[in-house]
Design a protein around this motif. Structure first.
Motif, mmCIF file in Angstrom:
data_model
loop_
_atom_site.group_PDB
_atom_site.id
_atom_site.type_symbol
_atom_site.label_atom_id
_atom_site.label_comp_id
_atom_site.label_asym_id
_atom_site.label_seq_id
_atom_site.Cartn_x
_atom_site.Cartn_y
_atom_site.Cartn_z
ATOM 1 N N ILE A 101 -8.396 6.911 10.316
ATOM 2 C CA ILE A 101 -8.856 8.153 9.677
ATOM 3 C C ILE A 101 -7.688 9.125 9.509
ATOM 4 O O ILE A 101 -7.543 9.780 8.472
ATOM 5 C CB ILE A 101 -9.990 8.812 10.496
ATOM 6 N N THR A 148 -17.272 0.827 12.975
ATOM 7 C CA THR A 148 -18.147 1.627 13.843
ATOM 8 C C THR A 148 -19.584 1.155 13.744
ATOM 9 O O THR A 148 -20.297 1.058 14.741
ATOM 10 C CB THR A 148 -18.055 3.126 13.450
ATOM 11 N N SER A 179 -10.841 4.744 5.241
ATOM 12 C CA SER A 179 -11.925 5.439 5.941
ATOM 13 C C SER A 179 -13.192 4.591 5.969
ATOM 14 O O SER A 179 -13.934 4.594 6.945
ATOM 15 C CB SER A 179 -12.210 6.795 5.295
ATOM 16 N N SER A 229 -15.115 16.166 12.224
ATOM 17 C CA SER A 229 -16.053 15.778 13.281
ATOM 18 C C SER A 229 -15.346 15.565 14.619
ATOM 19 O O SER A 229 -15.960 15.649 15.684
ATOM 20 C CB SER A 229 -16.817 14.509 12.885
ATOM 21 N N ASP A 241 -13.003 1.913 8.656
ATOM 22 C CA ASP A 241 -13.301 2.444 9.977
ATOM 23 C C ASP A 241 -14.808 2.606 10.174
ATOM 24 O O ASP A 241 -15.336 2.317 11.235
ATOM 25 C CB ASP A 241 -12.598 3.806 10.147
ATOM 26 N N LYS A 242 -15.518 3.049 9.117
ATOM 27 C CA LYS A 242 -16.965 3.207 9.208
ATOM 28 C C LYS A 242 -17.657 1.866 9.430
ATOM 29 O O LYS A 242 -18.619 1.754 10.162
ATOM 30 C CB LYS A 242 -17.513 3.859 7.930
ATOM 31 N N SER A 285 -17.108 20.246 4.867
ATOM 32 C CA SER A 285 -17.135 19.296 5.973
ATOM 33 C C SER A 285 -17.860 19.878 7.179
ATOM 34 O O SER A 285 -18.693 19.208 7.806
ATOM 35 C CB SER A 285 -15.709 18.898 6.369
ATOM 36 N N LYS A 326 -15.488 13.745 18.825
ATOM 37 C CA LYS A 326 -15.299 12.301 18.653
ATOM 38 C C LYS A 326 -13.810 11.988 18.688
ATOM 39 O O LYS A 326 -12.995 12.822 18.288
ATOM 40 C CB LYS A 326 -15.876 11.846 17.306
ATOM 41 N N SER A 346 -14.939 13.132 8.400
ATOM 42 C CA SER A 346 -14.558 12.306 9.555
ATOM 43 C C SER A 346 -13.519 13.021 10.411
ATOM 44 O O SER A 346 -13.560 12.975 11.644
ATOM 45 C CB SER A 346 -13.995 10.957 9.081
#
Length: 301
Positions: free
Chosen positions: A129, A297, A290, A117, A293-294, A169, A123, A114
């Motif tokens: 995050i 989203t 985390s 990215s 947050d996902k 990652s 993003k 995350s």
């Protein structure tokens, strides 16, 4: 219909549980093999066995076609990031950290993805995050703190682990950004594992020292466990979980640090102290942030 749903839930739970145990066992299996062998010897053997099995299944059993001309380059790049650099650095780092710390860093890899990215996919970086990665890193440091400076954990080992996670990652983001044009997962994983091991081979040969390698049950047990249950079994289960529900699948990562600590304590006698428990709780808290947050989203999407 109720019976069918119950079976589906049971299958999901069993797949997630087996994945968590297998994925968590990687660092302990690595430590077992490292007792009698050099790290890159273990890695090259692991990836040779794993890629051979996957390619035989893909092309001889499932009769899947070979990659086309334009697909070889992405497979080589992905193999370099995901195998040569990531797992090459990881197995070297495991000489200088405990199995518990290795398991913790692997468990926090989604938070690293995350974070990375933000730079590669441009993003925005959510505050949750940023906070999650800080908490996870602090958690790993708390576990390592009483062992730092001794033979079991070194600053260099922790830095190598961090570098390996960054490569993993970047590799994951690269994989998700490519159009694989319907290539079967066994074809992708088989060839990227093959190329990753092949790129590692010259370094392994150059640094090879015969007296440092003893092909005992510890070597074969640890290496074959990494090659088959971890590199093939855990990855297939994880991809299956992701296909069903990516956000829900991420919840299984919460179990990985716990299983990793338990397996390391039972098999290689890693110490479990108040630092270990506190660090694991911090890592779990970071993963929870985390995941929150996902979920936000996914709801917006």
């Amino acid at each position: 219909m109720e019976g069918e749903k119950k079976y589906t839930d049971l299958k999901w739970a069993l797949a997630g549980l087996v994945f968590a145990v297998l994925w968590s066992s990687a660092s302990t299996a690595t430590k077992v093999a490292l007792k009698v062998s050099q790290p890159l010897v273990i890695a090259v053997m692991r990836f040779g066995v794993a890629s051979l099995i996957m390619l035989v299944i893909a092309h001889l059993v499932l009769r899947k076609p070979l990659p086309r001309r334009g697909e070889w380059k992405p497979l080589i790049i992905y193999g370099m990031l995901n195998i040569t650099i990531y797992l090459g650095l990881y197995v070297i780092a495991m000489q200088q950290v405990t199995a518990s710390i290795g398991a913790l860093t692997v468990a926090v890899s989604p938070v690293f993805i995350s974070f990375i990215s933000v730079f590669f996919l441009k993003k925005p970086l959510p505050g949750t995050i940023a906070l999650a990665i800080c908490i996870c890193l602090l958690g790993v440091l708390v576990v390592a703190w009483p062992l730092l400076g001794g033979a079991t954990v070194t600053p260099l080992g922790l830095l190598l682990l961090l570098a390996s996670m960054l490569s993993y990652s970047i590799g994951t983001i690269y994989f998700s950004s490519q159009n694989w044009k319907g290539l079967h997962l066994f074809v992708i994983n088989g060839w990227q594992t093959f190329f990753g091991g092949l790129l590692m081979l010259p370094v392994a040969l150059f640094t090879y020292k015969a007296p440092a390698n003893h092909y005992t049950w510890e070597f074969w047990g640890g290496t074959l466990w990494l090659a088959i249950p971890v590199s093939i079994g855990a990855v297939v289960l994880w991809l299956g979980l992701l296909k069903q529900d990516a956000v829900k699948a991420g919840l299984w990562l919460f179990v990985c640090p716990v299983f990793g600590i338990i397996i390391a304590a039972l098999w290689v006698h890693d110490p479990v102290s108040i630092y270990t428990i506190t660090g694991v709780i911090m890592v779990l808290a970071g993963l929870a942030l985390s995941q929150l947050d996902k979920r936000k989203t996914s709801r917006k999407g």
